[in-house]
Design an enzyme around this catalytic site. Sequence first.
Site, PDB file in Angstrom:
ATOM      1  N   SER A 216       0.809  -1.216   0.000  1.00  0.00           N
ATOM      2  CA  SER A 216       0.000   0.000   0.000  1.00  0.00           C
ATOM      3  C   SER A 216       0.844   1.268   0.000  1.00  0.00           C
ATOM      4  O   SER A 216       0.427   2.287  -0.548  1.00  0.00           O
ATOM      5  CB  SER A 216      -0.946   0.006   1.211  1.00  0.00           C
ATOM      6  OG  SER A 216      -1.874  -1.039   1.113  1.00  0.00           O
TER       7      SER A 216
ATOM      8  N   HIS B 108       1.610   4.486   4.464  1.00  0.00           N
ATOM      9  CA  HIS B 108       0.814   5.199   3.463  1.00  0.00           C
ATOM     10  C   HIS B 108       1.313   6.629   3.291  1.00  0.00           C
ATOM     11  O   HIS B 108       1.504   7.104   2.165  1.00  0.00           O
ATOM     12  CB  HIS B 108      -0.658   5.233   3.889  1.00  0.00           C
ATOM     13  CG  HIS B 108      -1.284   3.883   4.012  1.00  0.00           C
ATOM     14  ND1 HIS B 108      -2.518   3.676   4.587  1.00  0.00           N
ATOM     15  CD2 HIS B 108      -0.836   2.653   3.622  1.00  0.00           C
ATOM     16  CE1 HIS B 108      -2.811   2.397   4.537  1.00  0.00           C
ATOM     17  NE2 HIS B 108      -1.807   1.746   3.974  1.00  0.00           N
TER      18      HIS B 108
END
Length: 359
Positions: free
Chosen positions: A197, A267
């Site tokens: 991610s 992230h």
Amino acid sequence: MATEDLERGGVKNRGNNNGVNNPNYANNYQASSASYFHENNSERGWTSWLIPMFVVANIVMFIVTMYINDCPKHINDRDRGFSGAKCLARGLGRFSFQPLKENPLFGPSSATLEKLGALQWQKVVHENQGWRLFTCIWLHAGVIHVLANMLSLVFIGIRLEQQFGFIRIGAIYLIAGIGGSVLSTLFIRGNISVGASGALFGLLGAMLSELLTNWTIYANKLFYKHSGVMSDHHIIGYSAAASITLIFIIVINLAVGLLPHVDNYAHIGGFLTGLLLGFVLLLRPQFSWMERRNLPADVRVKSKYKVYQWVLCFLGLALLIVGFTVGLVMLFRGENGNDHCSWCHYLSCVRTSRWKCDN
């Protein structure tokens, strides 16, 4: 610690349920991107092959992970702590999943992930295993995790690779993944972290910076014919709408990352890395320069890039170098990012009446 079960926080998976891994968000971006990706006949198109290879590599790595995990053989391991627990989907044999109480994402154990290269502060800093900053982006906590990430990578990455080629997009994906790992390791010490991610957020960040740095050359232009020469008068309609849509998607993704067991540091680190790399690697030549051969002979083309594009490029490169240097120095000196930022823990988890953010 790294040997703890998933439910107790032994693994910080990188957003198995967050928006960037939701194909609906990817579809929304793909639809909105059509309004500002200006295709030009003189612009070279690319065939996407690297992103599909990344997808295949991640899926193969997950299969290998499950093979090594071999739940039936290790289910009674004393480190598991789940008396009477049984493997899920036992018909798959050694590919069966850990008990749902241990891993609700239908995947391997924390111990297996750590063995194969999951991100863990102790091993990176004190056992000289810096390679984990890279290997962790190829590991996933479960079937749900890997499928969601790979769907997002297909929707987002293939279009970017077709636009800019495999070298630039591949570099952004890998460097952003490492950037996310560095920030994650600076702030998370007790858990392990896996997932692509951070790299996916890097692609989202690159999309945003690419839109900003190439603002003047997309389909939001109104072209007025004047003495046979195209002069552009900008209206912000389509580009503004596209940028707002993209920012909204990014904000939603980061907000979902505030849930427990989601590594929002990865992230954020991946997004910032991709944002800066986009300013450096994704510059587009000005429209007038692209169409210089079609302009009258007496028309002078000023330059391939505008001044603000160069400014953003050099500023992005400088911040990227400084960021990585400071982050890596702090990391390998064993410094804890929380000691320098007392409120940063709120970026990864916000405590509510329904859950806690311990560890």
